[in-house]
Motif scaffolding. Structure first.
Motif, PDB file in Angstrom:
ATOM      1  N   SER A   2       0.771  -1.145   0.285  1.00 23.72           N
ATOM      2  CA  SER A   2       0.081   0.097  -0.112  1.00 23.72           C
ATOM      3  C   SER A   2       0.844   1.188  -0.087  1.00 23.72           C
ATOM      4  N   ARG A   3       2.212   1.226  -0.103  1.00 20.54           N
ATOM      5  CA  ARG A   3       3.111   2.503   0.119  1.00 20.54           C
ATOM      6  C   ARG A   3       3.319   2.688  -1.461  1.00 20.54           C
ATOM      7  N   ILE A   4       3.470   1.890  -2.253  1.00 18.87           N
ATOM      8  CA  ILE A   4       3.988   2.243  -3.568  1.00 18.87           C
ATOM      9  C   ILE A   4       3.067   3.239  -4.063  1.00 18.87           C
ATOM     10  N   THR A   5       3.668   4.221  -4.430  1.00 13.74           N
ATOM     11  CA  THR A   5       2.957   5.444  -5.338  1.00 13.74           C
ATOM     12  C   THR A   5       2.913   5.578  -6.983  1.00 13.74           C
ATOM     13  N   PHE A   6       4.064   4.896  -7.398  1.00 11.18           N
ATOM     14  CA  PHE A   6       4.316   5.128  -8.752  1.00 11.18           C
ATOM     15  C   PHE A   6       5.339   4.153  -9.510  1.00 11.18           C
ATOM     16  N   VAL A   7       5.200   3.596 -10.450  1.00 17.20           N
ATOM     17  CA  VAL A   7       5.874   2.607 -11.354  1.00 17.20           C
ATOM     18  C   VAL A   7       6.308   3.099 -12.517  1.00 17.20           C
ATOM     19  N   ASN A   8       7.754   2.859 -12.911  1.00 21.38           N
ATOM     20  CA  ASN A   8       8.333   2.961 -14.078  1.00 21.38           C
ATOM     21  C   ASN A   8       8.586   1.610 -14.420  1.00 21.38           C
ATOM     22  N   ILE A   9       8.035   1.088 -15.686  1.00 23.81           N
ATOM     23  CA  ILE A   9       8.444  -0.416 -16.160  1.00 23.81           C
ATOM     24  C   ILE A   9       9.344  -0.188 -17.350  1.00 23.81           C
ATOM     25  N   SER A  10      10.402  -0.605 -17.183  1.00 29.10           N
ATOM     26  CA  SER A  10      11.679  -0.430 -18.194  1.00 29.10           C
ATOM     27  C   SER A  10      11.296  -1.067 -19.563  1.00 29.10           C
ATOM     28  N   ASP A  11      12.141  -0.747 -20.413  1.00 31.09           N
ATOM     29  CA  ASP A  11      11.804  -1.118 -21.842  1.00 31.09           C
ATOM     30  C   ASP A  11      12.106  -2.710 -22.052  1.00 31.09           C
ATOM     31  N   ASN A  12      12.601  -3.303 -21.354  1.00 31.34           N
ATOM     32  CA  ASN A  12      12.998  -4.565 -21.494  1.00 31.34           C
ATOM     33  C   ASN A  12      12.089  -5.705 -20.934  1.00 31.34           C
ATOM     34  N   ILE A  13      11.075  -5.056 -20.110  1.00 24.50           N
ATOM     35  CA  ILE A  13      10.125  -6.033 -19.571  1.00 24.50           C
ATOM     36  C   ILE A  13       9.071  -6.221 -20.601  1.00 24.50           C
ATOM     37  N   LYS A  14       8.990  -7.610 -20.780  1.00 20.77           N
ATOM     38  CA  LYS A  14       7.875  -7.984 -21.530  1.00 20.77           C
ATOM     39  C   LYS A  14       6.764  -8.514 -21.358  1.00 20.77           C
ATOM     40  N   THR A  15       6.347  -8.893 -19.837  1.00 23.14           N
ATOM     41  CA  THR A  15       5.470  -9.628 -19.275  1.00 23.14           C
ATOM     42  C   THR A  15       5.131  -8.982 -17.894  1.00 23.14           C
ATOM     43  N   ILE A  16       4.118  -8.503 -17.358  1.00 28.00           N
ATOM     44  CA  ILE A  16       3.727  -8.410 -15.984  1.00 28.00           C
ATOM     45  C   ILE A  16       2.901  -9.475 -15.465  1.00 28.00           C
ATOM     46  N   GLY A  17       3.288 -10.030 -14.524  1.00 27.27           N
ATOM     47  CA  GLY A  17       2.695 -11.391 -14.092  1.00 27.27           C
ATOM     48  C   GLY A  17       1.127 -11.190 -13.185  1.00 27.27           C
ATOM     49  N   LYS A  18       0.788 -12.268 -13.081  1.00 26.34           N
ATOM     50  CA  LYS A  18      -0.784 -12.282 -12.300  1.00 26.34           C
ATOM     51  C   LYS A  18      -0.471 -11.684 -10.709  1.00 26.34           C
ATOM     52  N   ASN A  19      -1.595 -10.804 -10.445  1.00 25.94           N
ATOM     53  CA  ASN A  19      -1.606 -10.188  -9.350  1.00 25.94           C
ATOM     54  C   ASN A  19      -0.033  -9.113  -8.735  1.00 25.94           C
ATOM     55  N   ALA A  20       0.543  -9.029  -9.798  1.00 24.27           N
ATOM     56  CA  ALA A  20       1.840  -8.257  -9.643  1.00 24.27           C
ATOM     57  C   ALA A  20       1.793  -7.016  -8.686  1.00 24.27           C
ATOM     58  N   PHE A  21       0.769  -6.131  -8.887  1.00 26.67           N
ATOM     59  CA  PHE A  21       0.415  -4.991  -8.175  1.00 26.67           C
ATOM     60  C   PHE A  21      -0.904  -4.938  -7.714  1.00 26.67           C
ATOM     61  N   ASN A  22      -1.605  -6.144  -7.548  1.00 21.28           N
ATOM     62  CA  ASN A  22      -2.857  -6.202  -7.148  1.00 21.28           C
ATOM     63  C   ASN A  22      -2.925  -5.602  -5.708  1.00 21.28           C
ATOM     64  N   ASN A  23      -3.944  -4.704  -5.498  1.00 22.27           N
ATOM     65  CA  ASN A  23      -4.405  -4.108  -4.378  1.00 22.27           C
ATOM     66  C   ASN A  23      -3.062  -3.082  -3.766  1.00 22.27           C
ATOM     67  N   CYS A  24      -2.467  -2.536  -4.680  1.00 25.68           N
ATOM     68  CA  CYS A  24      -1.395  -1.448  -4.423  1.00 25.68           C
ATOM     69  C   CYS A  24      -2.193  -0.099  -4.322  1.00 25.68           C
ATOM     70  N   THR A  25      -2.938   0.173  -3.109  1.00 31.17           N
ATOM     71  CA  THR A  25      -3.954   1.045  -2.928  1.00 31.17           C
ATOM     72  C   THR A  25      -3.409   2.602  -3.040  1.00 31.17           C
ATOM     73  N   SER A  26      -2.237   2.805  -3.129  1.00 28.87           N
ATOM     74  CA  SER A  26      -1.556   4.075  -3.052  1.00 28.87           C
ATOM     75  C   SER A  26      -1.237   4.449  -4.606  1.00 28.87           C
ATOM     76  N   LEU A  27      -1.095   3.186  -5.452  1.00 23.99           N
ATOM     77  CA  LEU A  27      -0.623   3.641  -6.633  1.00 23.99           C
ATOM     78  C   LEU A  27      -1.130   4.521  -7.617  1.00 23.99           C
TER      79      LEU A  27
END
Length: 400
Positions: free
Chosen positions: A114-139
């Motif tokens: 619940s503390r994460i507010t921002f995510v930058n996903i770099s150009d090499n990432i091809k897949t974001i997995g199941k529930n990876a950021f589920n319920n990150c309520t401050s994002l």
């Protein structure tokens, strides 16, 4: 002895300092003897000015250190598996780790943080997995790299503060990927997107602007269910199918543009779209599912091109404002309760192709006085007609 001379001054241009490198002030020297006339002084590096982990001056990314990594099974890349020792609330996934590319974010990697507010996903990432950021309520904001292909099931589900996400080359948004993202208002889909999964954006009740691009093939079951802020909906002409309950209970939709590339409109696809005013189904649409437009109480006009062959039972039940209805000339069956409780419908033209009218197809259509049949009386008598009190009491007008 050296003869004196008049200096010929040449300007030595200033060099601007960058975020990481020093610069020089403007100077000058003599072109004849190289004597420095005005000395160039070193100016200090400016340093980065970061906003959302990106320098607003030079664009450099400040990657998060300490993230938990796991070597992939082929040992050629790394996968982010968790926050590890990182303490940042703004997460920037690095391009590489131990000189190898970071290509995926694992299932459950940041779930319930619940503390994460921002995510930058770099150009090499091809897949974001199941529930990876589920319920990150401050994002609140996510920037996606240009090579991301798949956002897996529930990856951002229940990120209730998420208001902004940038998609570039995503091909698949899977089941419940953004479900319950209540603050998400706008989404623009790239031409690379082929598939929107079941419940992908369900219950995003602030989502009002959706920009679909050519390339999309399928919208899954309940993909935009209960997105109550959508007003105008234009679907791309590459779309083939609209899933069951795809736009169910999208109460504010007033206009829908459905292209001829769509063959099937799923069961309950637009049910309870209470502000929908009209439907024009172009040539190409073949099948309208069960209760597809049921309880669209302001729907006043429905026009079907001659490609429609099947209308599921109760497809337009309780469309109480329906006054104008044009049926396909290839329609063979009017199933039970298709137009039940369409209480404003004054008349209907039934094509000669119809061979079956189901029970209560026009039940409680209290304004229906005239039925215009495009065949003869003998052909009308050959139609298999179920229990239909309203239809039996209407005046039948035959073509010949």
């Amino acid at each position: 002895p050296k003869l004196p001379h008049t200096h010929v001054e040449v300007i030595d241009a200033a060099v601007a300092a960058t975020c990481e490198e020093t610069g020089l002030t403007q100077g000058s020297h003599c072109s004849r003897c190289d004597k420095v006339i005005t000395k160039q002084n070193v100016t200090p590096a400016k340093g980065h000015v970061y906003e959302n982990k990106k320098c607003v001056v030079c664009g450099a990314i400040m990657y998060t250190s300490g993230l938990q990594m796991q070597l992939s099974s082929d040992r050629n890349s790394y996968i982010v598996t968790g926050k590890g020792s990182a303490r940042d609330y703004e997460i920037s996934i690095p391009l590489t780790y131990n000189s190898k590319p970071v290509t995926a974010i694992a299932d459950n990697a940041f779930k319930d943080d619940s503390r994460i507010t921002f995510v930058n996903i770099s150009d090499n990432i091809k897949t974001i997995g199941k529930n990876a950021f589920n319920n990150c309520t401050s994002l609140t904001k996510v920037i996606v790299g240009k090579n991301l292909k798949t956002i897996d099931n529930s990856a951002f589900e229940s990120c209730s503060a998420l208001s902004s996400i940038t998609l570039t080359k995503v091909e698949s948004i899977n089941e419940s990927a953004f479900r319950y993202c209540h603050a998400l208002e706008n989404i623009s889909f790239p031409t690379s997107l082929k598939y929107i999964g079941d419940f992908a954006f369900a219950n995003c009740n602030m989502l009002s602007n959706i920009s679909f691009s050519k390339g999309l093939l399928s919208i899954g079951t309940s993909a935009f269910q209960a997105c109550n802020s959508i007003i105008n909906l234009t679907l791309p002409d590459t779309l083939r199918s609209i899933g069951e309950k795809a736009f169910y209970r999208c109460n504010e939709i007033k206009t829908i543009t459905i292209p001829g590339s769509v063959k099937t409109i799923g069961n309950y696809a637009f049910a309870y779209c209470n502000n929908l005013l009209e439907i024009n189904l172009p040539y190409g649409v073949e099948s309208i599912g069960i209760e597809a437009f049921s309880y669209c109480r302001k729907l006043a006009s429905v026009k079907m091109a001659n490609s429609v062959t099947t209308i599921g039972h109760s497809a337009f039940i309780y469309c109480s404002s329906l006054k104008e209805l044009v049926l396909s000339e290839r329609l063979t069956r009017i199933e039970s309760k298709v137009f039940s409780f369409c209480s404003s419908l004054p008349s209907i033209t039934i094509p000669r192709s119809v061979i079956f009218i189901g029970d209560n197809a026009f039940d409680s259509c209290f304004s229906l006085d005239d039925v215009y049949y495009k065949g003869s009386k003998q052909q009308w008598n050959n139609i298999q007609i179920g229990f239909n009190t309203i239809l039996n009491n209407a005046e039948i007008h035959y073509n010949s």
